[in-house]
Motif scaffolding. Structure first.
Motif, PDB file in Angstrom:
ATOM      1  N   UNK A   1      10.329   7.011   7.661  1.00 21.58           N
ATOM      2  CA  UNK A   1       9.514   7.635   8.693  1.00 21.58           C
ATOM      3  C   UNK A   1      10.039   9.039   8.961  1.00 21.58           C
ATOM      4  N   UNK A   2       9.158  10.000   8.971  1.00 24.44           N
ATOM      5  CA  UNK A   2       9.503  11.393   9.270  1.00 24.44           C
ATOM      6  C   UNK A   2       9.317  11.633  10.766  1.00 24.44           C
TER       7      UNK A   2
ATOM      8  N   UNK B   1       4.383   8.704   8.830  1.00 23.33           N
ATOM      9  CA  UNK B   1       4.700   8.404   7.440  1.00 23.33           C
ATOM     10  C   UNK B   1       4.075   9.485   6.571  1.00 23.33           C
ATOM     11  N   UNK B   2       4.833   9.947   5.582  1.00 23.97           N
ATOM     12  CA  UNK B   2       4.363  10.984   4.667  1.00 23.97           C
ATOM     13  C   UNK B   2       5.145  10.850   3.368  1.00 23.97           C
ATOM     14  N   UNK B   3       4.492  11.138   2.247  1.00 25.87           N
ATOM     15  CA  UNK B   3       5.189  11.141   0.961  1.00 25.87           C
ATOM     16  C   UNK B   3       6.279  12.202   0.978  1.00 25.87           C
ATOM     17  N   UNK B   4       7.386  11.904   0.339  1.00 20.99           N
ATOM     18  CA  UNK B   4       8.512  12.830   0.304  1.00 20.99           C
ATOM     19  C   UNK B   4       8.105  14.205  -0.227  1.00 20.99           C
ATOM     20  N   UNK B   5       7.202  14.235  -1.209  1.00 21.20           N
ATOM     21  CA  UNK B   5       6.784  15.514  -1.799  1.00 21.20           C
ATOM     22  C   UNK B   5       6.032  16.396  -0.796  1.00 21.20           C
ATOM     23  N   UNK B   6       5.417  15.793   0.226  1.00 21.99           N
ATOM     24  CA  UNK B   6       4.637  16.533   1.226  1.00 21.99           C
ATOM     25  C   UNK B   6       5.397  16.757   2.524  1.00 21.99           C
TER      26      UNK B   6
ATOM     27  N   UNK C   1       0.864   8.231  12.588  1.00 25.80           N
ATOM     28  CA  UNK C   1       1.284   9.384  13.377  1.00 25.80           C
ATOM     29  C   UNK C   1       1.161   9.057  14.865  1.00 25.80           C
ATOM     30  N   UNK C   2       2.260   9.221  15.581  1.00 21.35           N
ATOM     31  CA  UNK C   2       2.265   9.058  17.038  1.00 21.35           C
ATOM     32  C   UNK C   2       3.038  10.244  17.612  1.00 21.35           C
TER      33      UNK C   2
END
Length: 144
Positions: A1-2, A114-119, A90-91
């Motif tokens: 989680x970012x 949550x986001x892909x590591x590349x983004x 996203x919160x």
């Protein structure tokens, strides 16, 4: 989680900052990235569960649901339902706290998603700098 966290001081009283920021549909009046916004289904902009449907100045379209709202805490939390960004879960929370030693406000805005590591770097910049930091500075510019 970012996650992204941004905070700053606005040189205006917390009640004044909150009076402008508390309108969940009012971000188009002060945030430089918002072109137009409306609340769906004729609900009140401070009603938990309401959905704001808005367009960014670059043409992006988002829908966000209000999850919690507190005038006492000068805070609200929301989630993204539709976004042009490659994110999920996203919160975000926006909060204003009085700075007691001077008539100012500590403004915080943070999110997890949550986001892909590349983004991740691009999304963290878009959310943190272009949305949260730019929004807090725009509030300050409007009120100071």
């Amino acid at each position: 989680m970012a996650s992204v966290y941004v905070s700053d001081i606005v040189n205006a009283p917390a009640d004044k900052v909150w009076a402008l920021a508390r309108d969940y549909n009012g971000h188009g009046e002060w945030h430089p990235r918002i072109a137009e916004s409306s609340i769906e289904d004729d609900l009140s902009a401070d009603q938990v569960g309401c959905v704001r449907n808005f367009t960014l100045s670059d043409g992006g379209h988002l829908r966000e649901r209000l999850l919690s709202f507190s005038d006492l805490d000068r805070a609200f939390t929301y989630t993204i339902l539709v976004s042009p960004m490659p994110i999920t879960d996203y919160v975000a929370t926006f909060r204003c706290t009085p700075v007691t030693e001077r008539d100012a406000t500590f403004v915080e805005w943070w999110a997890t998603f949550e986001v892909d590591e590349k983004d991740e770097a691009d999304i963290r910049h878009a959310v943190g700098r272009e949305t949260f930091a730019a929004g807090i500075r725009a509030l300050a510019d409007r009120l100071e």
